[in-house]
Design an enzyme around this catalytic site. Structure first.
Site, PDB file in Angstrom:
ATOM      1  N   THR A  23      19.589 -11.660 -43.688  1.00 18.11           N
ATOM      2  CA  THR A  23      19.369 -10.207 -43.644  1.00 18.11           C
ATOM      3  C   THR A  23      20.681  -9.502 -43.293  1.00 18.11           C
ATOM      4  O   THR A  23      21.445  -9.994 -42.470  1.00 18.11           O
ATOM      5  CB  THR A  23      18.294  -9.895 -42.573  1.00 18.11           C
ATOM      6  OG1 THR A  23      17.087 -10.562 -42.955  1.00 18.11           O
ATOM      7  CG2 THR A  23      18.023  -8.400 -42.474  1.00 18.11           C
ATOM      8  N   SER A  25      24.036  -6.601 -44.687  1.00 15.82           N
ATOM      9  CA  SER A  25      24.851  -6.240 -45.854  1.00 15.82           C
ATOM     10  C   SER A  25      25.535  -7.465 -46.475  1.00 15.82           C
ATOM     11  O   SER A  25      25.648  -7.562 -47.707  1.00 15.82           O
ATOM     12  CB  SER A  25      25.895  -5.188 -45.455  1.00 15.82           C
ATOM     13  OG  SER A  25      26.737  -5.689 -44.437  1.00 15.82           O
ATOM     14  N   GLY A  93      21.963  -7.810 -35.132  1.00 14.83           N
ATOM     15  CA  GLY A  93      22.362  -6.403 -35.278  1.00 14.83           C
ATOM     16  C   GLY A  93      21.409  -5.662 -36.205  1.00 14.83           C
ATOM     17  O   GLY A  93      21.122  -4.478 -36.011  1.00 14.83           O
ATOM     18  N   GLY A  94      20.896  -6.374 -37.194  1.00 15.76           N
ATOM     19  CA  GLY A  94      19.941  -5.772 -38.132  1.00 15.76           C
ATOM     20  C   GLY A  94      18.501  -5.933 -37.680  1.00 15.76           C
ATOM     21  O   GLY A  94      17.575  -5.511 -38.389  1.00 15.76           O
ATOM     22  N   GLU A 100      15.136 -14.861 -38.628  1.00  8.34           N
ATOM     23  CA  GLU A 100      16.370 -15.561 -39.044  1.00  8.34           C
ATOM     24  C   GLU A 100      16.495 -16.896 -38.310  1.00  8.34           C
ATOM     25  O   GLU A 100      16.892 -17.895 -38.894  1.00  8.34           O
ATOM     26  CB  GLU A 100      17.600 -14.691 -38.749  1.00  8.34           C
ATOM     27  CG  GLU A 100      17.710 -13.493 -39.667  1.00  8.34           C
ATOM     28  CD  GLU A 100      18.826 -12.536 -39.278  1.00  8.34           C
ATOM     29  OE1 GLU A 100      19.326 -11.846 -40.160  1.00  8.34           O
ATOM     30  OE2 GLU A 100      19.187 -12.472 -38.089  1.00  8.34           O
TER      31      GLU A 100
HETATM   32  C1  5RP Z   1      20.526  -9.187 -38.932  1.00  6.42           C
HETATM   33  C2  5RP Z   1      21.754  -9.972 -38.688  1.00  6.42           C
HETATM   34  C3  5RP Z   1      22.893  -9.764 -39.618  1.00  6.42           C
HETATM   35  O1  5RP Z   1      23.214 -10.991 -40.208  1.00  6.42           O
HETATM   36  C4  5RP Z   1      24.071  -9.239 -38.851  1.00  6.42           C
HETATM   37  O2  5RP Z   1      23.681  -8.044 -38.198  1.00  6.42           O
HETATM   38  C5  5RP Z   1      25.270  -8.975 -39.764  1.00  6.42           C
HETATM   39  O3  5RP Z   1      25.015  -7.896 -40.611  1.00  6.42           O
HETATM   40  P1  5RP Z   1      26.069  -7.423 -41.690  1.00  6.42           P
HETATM   41  O4  5RP Z   1      26.192  -8.518 -42.692  1.00  6.42           O
HETATM   42  O5  5RP Z   1      25.444  -6.171 -42.274  1.00  6.42           O
HETATM   43  O6  5RP Z   1      27.368  -7.142 -40.982  1.00  6.42           O
HETATM   44  O7  5RP Z   1      21.852 -10.773 -37.784  1.00  6.42           O
HETATM   45  O8  5RP Z   1      19.571  -9.420 -37.933  1.00  6.42           O
END
Ligand code: 5RP
Length: 226
Positions: A23, A25, A93-94, A100
């Site tokens: 999950t 970008s 972060g997401g 995950e």
């Molecule tokens: C989501 C995550 C993402 O992998 C992490 O936040 C990185 O995000 P991005 O690829 O948008 O920088 O752990 O839960």
């Protein structure tokens, strides 16, 4: 750089594999690149780690399965918020950390794709997400604070909000983001936090990631866990 790492990860994909779809970008770049291969005839099954990655994969024509249908999958490709030299991660972060981690821990191999900004000497630059049950949030937060005090870490806890309301994960939980700074013993912290009733999971991924593919201006660098 994120896209370059995502494309490099395709080299680990073999026909017939069941593949965890991360999950965020960076993971989205991988889902897109994988869907191109699927359109060219590659036969794989995807296992999404969130509603967002499920929606994207479905839209792009990737056939999906899940961990109700099978206990083990071949490979997971996901992004990260941080990784260190031992390939320990902070993720979430997401907000998809729980699913995950379930998918990564059910995979023979976990590959993390990232740009250089995600590489750290010590974990903790990024606030550590801790997923908690919605019941008793204040009591659970107080216990989390006690763990940090016990470890002599000066952490600031914030309930994650979206549009002014508590952010709710795909699993129906809340997230507390803990700004800590350098974490001296990530494993110890993880064990102590996960021993609190009400804590569902932490964003510390330890012993799960096998390979990091890091996009740099000079090409994609590969790090392997020893
Ligand atoms: C989501 C995550 C993402 O992998 C992490 O936040 C990185 O995000 P991005 O690829 O948008 O920088 O752990 O839960």
């Amino acid at each position: 750089m994120k896209k370059a790492a995502a494309i490099e990860a395709l080299k680990f994909v073999k026909p017939g594999m069941k593949i965890g779809l991360g999950t965020g970008s960076t993971a989205n770049h991988f889902i897109e690149a994988l869907s191109v291969k699927v359109k060219e005839g590659l036969n794989i099954l995807g296992v999404p780690t969130s509603r967002a990655s499920k929606d994207l994969a479905e839209k792009l024509g990737i056939t999906l399965t899940n961990l109700d249908a099978q206990a083990r999958i071949d490979l997971t490709v996901d992004g990260t918020d941080e990784f260190d030299s031992e390939l320990r991660l902070i993720k979430g972060g997401g907000g998809a950390l729980l699913f995950e981690k379930i998918v990564a821990s059910s995979s023979r191999t976990m590959i993390v794709i990232a740009d250089e900004s995600k590489k750290v000497k010590k974990l903790g630059k990024f606030p550590l997400p801790v997923e908690i049950n919605r019941f008793g949030t204040t009591a659970t937060a107080a216990k989390i604070e006690r763990v940090f005090a016990h470890l002599k870490l000066d952490a600031k806890l914030v309930l994650r909000l979206r549009d002014g309301k508590p952010f709710v994960t795909d699993g129906g939980h809340f997230i507390i983001d803990c700004t800590i700074g350098a974490i001296p013993e990530p494993q110890k912290l993880d064990v102590l936090l996960r021993s609190i009733p009400g804590v569902v999971e932490t964003g510390l991924f330890i012993g799960l990631c096998n390979i990091v593919l890091m996009g740099t201006p000079k090409g994609v660098k590969e790090f392997k866990r020893g």
